[in-house]
Design a protein around this motif. Structure first.
Motif, PDB file in Angstrom:
ATOM      1  N   GLY A   1      18.077  45.042  14.622  1.00 45.76           N
ATOM      2  CA  GLY A   1      17.809  43.783  15.301  1.00 45.76           C
ATOM      3  C   GLY A   1      18.660  42.633  14.785  1.00 45.76           C
ATOM      4  N   ILE A   2      19.899  42.941  14.422  1.00 45.33           N
ATOM      5  CA  ILE A   2      20.776  41.936  13.825  1.00 45.33           C
ATOM      6  C   ILE A   2      21.788  41.444  14.868  1.00 45.33           C
ATOM      7  CG2 ILE A   2      22.564  41.575  12.077  1.00 45.33           C
ATOM      8  CD1 ILE A   2      21.090  43.784  10.426  1.00 45.33           C
TER       9      ILE A   2
ATOM     10  N   MET B   1      23.294  45.943   4.122  1.00 44.10           N
ATOM     11  CA  MET B   1      24.625  45.368   4.355  1.00 44.10           C
ATOM     12  C   MET B   1      25.658  46.477   4.583  1.00 44.10           C
ATOM     13  SD  MET B   1      26.861  42.738   1.968  1.00 44.10           S
ATOM     14  CE  MET B   1      27.141  43.861   0.600  1.00 44.10           C
ATOM     15  N   LEU B   2      25.568  47.528   3.781  1.00 42.58           N
ATOM     16  CA  LEU B   2      26.540  48.614   3.908  1.00 42.58           C
ATOM     17  C   LEU B   2      26.320  49.433   5.174  1.00 42.58           C
ATOM     18  CD1 LEU B   2      26.750  49.778   0.195  1.00 42.58           C
ATOM     19  CD2 LEU B   2      28.416  48.460   1.489  1.00 42.58           C
ATOM     20  N   GLN B   3      25.092  49.355   5.738  1.00 41.55           N
ATOM     21  CA  GLN B   3      24.841  50.050   7.002  1.00 41.55           C
ATOM     22  C   GLN B   3      25.459  49.310   8.188  1.00 41.55           C
ATOM     23  OE1 GLN B   3      20.616  50.790   7.440  1.00 41.55           O
ATOM     24  NE2 GLN B   3      20.506  51.663   5.387  1.00 41.55           N
ATOM     25  N   VAL B   4      25.523  47.980   8.100  1.00 38.29           N
ATOM     26  CA  VAL B   4      25.979  47.208   9.264  1.00 38.29           C
ATOM     27  C   VAL B   4      27.431  46.737   9.144  1.00 38.29           C
ATOM     28  CG1 VAL B   4      23.663  46.505   9.933  1.00 38.29           C
ATOM     29  CG2 VAL B   4      24.988  45.039   8.411  1.00 38.29           C
ATOM     30  N   LEU B   5      27.918  46.562   7.922  1.00 35.18           N
ATOM     31  CA  LEU B   5      29.326  46.189   7.746  1.00 35.18           C
ATOM     32  C   LEU B   5      30.120  47.440   7.391  1.00 35.18           C
ATOM     33  CD1 LEU B   5      29.260  42.887   5.626  1.00 35.18           C
ATOM     34  CD2 LEU B   5      29.216  43.165   8.106  1.00 35.18           C
TER      35      LEU B   5
ATOM     36  N   SER C   1      17.063  34.061  12.350  1.00 34.64           N
ATOM     37  CA  SER C   1      17.101  35.519  12.463  1.00 34.64           C
ATOM     38  C   SER C   1      18.303  36.052  11.708  1.00 34.64           C
ATOM     39  CB  SER C   1      17.161  35.942  13.942  1.00 34.64           C
ATOM     40  OG  SER C   1      18.284  35.366  14.573  1.00 34.64           O
ATOM     41  N   SER C   2      18.330  37.366  11.561  1.00 39.83           N
ATOM     42  CA  SER C   2      19.409  38.002  10.799  1.00 39.83           C
ATOM     43  C   SER C   2      20.693  38.044  11.618  1.00 39.83           C
ATOM     44  CB  SER C   2      19.005  39.425  10.409  1.00 39.83           C
ATOM     45  OG  SER C   2      17.847  39.395   9.620  1.00 39.83           O
ATOM     46  N   ALA C   3      21.815  38.091  10.903  1.00 40.02           N
ATOM     47  CA  ALA C   3      23.089  38.059  11.606  1.00 40.02           C
ATOM     48  C   ALA C   3      24.192  38.713  10.787  1.00 40.02           C
ATOM     49  CB  ALA C   3      23.501  36.607  11.894  1.00 40.02           C
TER      50      ALA C   3
ATOM     51  N   SER D   1      19.164  29.800  15.567  1.00 36.62           N
ATOM     52  CA  SER D   1      19.713  31.121  15.859  1.00 36.62           C
ATOM     53  C   SER D   1      21.163  31.193  15.380  1.00 36.62           C
ATOM     54  CB  SER D   1      19.657  31.398  17.359  1.00 36.62           C
ATOM     55  OG  SER D   1      20.632  30.615  18.018  1.00 36.62           O
ATOM     56  N   PRO D   2      21.651  32.402  15.107  1.00 33.05           N
ATOM     57  CA  PRO D   2      23.048  32.534  14.665  1.00 33.05           C
ATOM     58  C   PRO D   2      24.038  31.902  15.643  1.00 33.05           C
ATOM     59  CG  PRO D   2      21.864  34.570  14.232  1.00 33.05           C
ATOM     60  CD  PRO D   2      20.915  33.690  15.003  1.00 33.05           C
ATOM     61  N   ALA D   3      23.867  32.135  16.946  1.00 34.51           N
ATOM     62  CA  ALA D   3      24.823  31.579  17.920  1.00 34.51           C
ATOM     63  C   ALA D   3      24.794  30.048  17.892  1.00 34.51           C
ATOM     64  CB  ALA D   3      24.509  32.095  19.323  1.00 34.51           C
TER      65      ALA D   3
END
Lengths: 103, 258
Positions: free
Chosen positions: B75-76, B176-180, B51-53, B20-22
């Motif tokens: 779900g990121i 990427m442009l939607q979340v960053l 998973s995505s992060a 997981s990312p964490a």
């Protein structure tokens, strides 16, 4: 952790360095709260809190040089900066105070 | 203390299961501390993502960098790492991420700029062997003639340095442009323009599967510096799991810079 949304926002991309962002509030012509952020590097990371503290209560009339001097004086000489400088932070803060970077 | 070279150390490779990312964030902190304490030999760790992060830098503002609503809708996970630098958008299989945990002596006497370039010289060589003309672009990027390939970040802990890098294999630029939250002036820095659908410098320039590129990178490292296969110790995983829960999955850390 702060949930308050700062009213003033300034950004400065240091030439050859990284982006420095200042989000702050002004009250009675003093910096009443401030958060410096960006994609720079600082060792140790606790130095960022020292930078924020150094800016607190600085007068809005402080020049970029005054602000940079406040920051430099507050930092342990062992602090290492990469892609950021006291001067770059001061420019971002000055821009935030002047409202140049407000989105 | 005088500077040591790659061959002065007994390099270990960890390339394990997806995490997981964490947990990845926590493993970086635990492993650099293990090397600093002398309980672990210098190590190269290749990451696999469960998973995505979105991974933001130590000093970045959460609100300024991440569109939290869009990240949640996709779900990121949003996590903050212990090193500075910029935000990255990760989907499993779309990036190549690795960490080096090295004694501070490896970068003794070097400027930060030199230290970054030195830690990734083997990657530049590996990319050249795969036909990609890549070079180090100060302060902390690996780039090529068609744009940015990777971003690096370092953090120091005691007598050790964490150096980690995320390389773009085949990134969904639209998502990427939607979340960053990336300003137009920063688009070029992310290796993309707003019209691009994919940021895929490694895939498009090699035509190789991600796994083949990783395998080649490992062989390049092994040939140049020596590398023994290793695994995470149980106590390292246990400590990282505790740290992932208490720190890296905790909003107090992620939103420390609001």
């Amino acid at each position: 952790m702060s949930y308050t949304r700062h009213m003033r926002h300034g950004e400065y991309k240091m030439p050859g360095g990284k982006l420095v962002v200042a989000d702050l509030d002004v009250r009675d012509d003093l910096i009443a709260s401030v958060q410096i952020s960006g994609d720079f590097f600082l060792e140790p990371d606790s130095a960022l809190a020292d930078i924020d503290r150094a800016l607190l209560d600085a007068p809005c009339t402080a020049s970029t040089e005054d602000l940079a001097a406040r920051i430099s004086a507050a930092l342990d000489p062992r602090v290492q900066m990469f892609g950021i400088s006291a001067q770059a932070v001061a420019v971002a803060v000055r821009r935030a105070i002047d409202g140049e970077g407000t989105p | 203390m005088s500077r040591t070279n790659w061959r002065d150390h007994d390099w270990q490779l960890i390339h394990g299961e997806p995490r997981s990312p964490a947990l990845h964030m926590a493993l970086d902190e635990v492993l650099v501390e293990e090397v600093a304490a002398g309980r672990r030999a210098p190590t190269l760790r290749i990451w696999e993502w469960a998973s995505s992060a979105v991974v933001i830098g130590r000093f970045q503002s959460l609100r300024n960098e991440v569109d939290a609503a869009n990240a949640a809708a996709h779900g990121i996970d949003v996590v903050r790492r212990i090193s500075g630098g910029g935000a990255m958008f990760i989907e499993p299989g779309n990036t190549i991420t690795y960490s080096l945990y090295t004694p501070l002596s490896m970068v003794e006497g070097l400027s930060f700029e030199q230290a970054y370039a030195q830690m990734d010289a083997w990657v530049i060589a590996a990319l050249l062997e795969l036909g990609i003309m890549a070079w180090y672009q100060p302060l902390n990027d690996i780039t090529s003639h068609i744009g940015k390939i990777a971003g690096a970040a370092q953090a120091r802990r005691g007598n050790a340095v964490l150096h980690h890098v995320t390389m773009a294999y085949d990134i969904d630029a639209q998502k990427m442009l939607q979340v960053l939250r990336i300003g137009r002036e920063k688009l070029a820095d992310k290796g993309t323009q707003s019209a691009a659908k994919r940021v895929d410098p490694l895939r498009s320039q090699t035509g190789l599967p991600r796994e083949a590129i990783i395998a080649h990178m490992i062989e390049t490292f092994r040939h140049r510096h020596g590398l023994s296969d290793d695994t995470l110790r149980e106590d390292e995983v246990a400590r990282a799991q505790t740290l992932a829960a208490s720190k890296f999955a905790n909003p107090k850390w992620t939103a420390e810079l609001a």
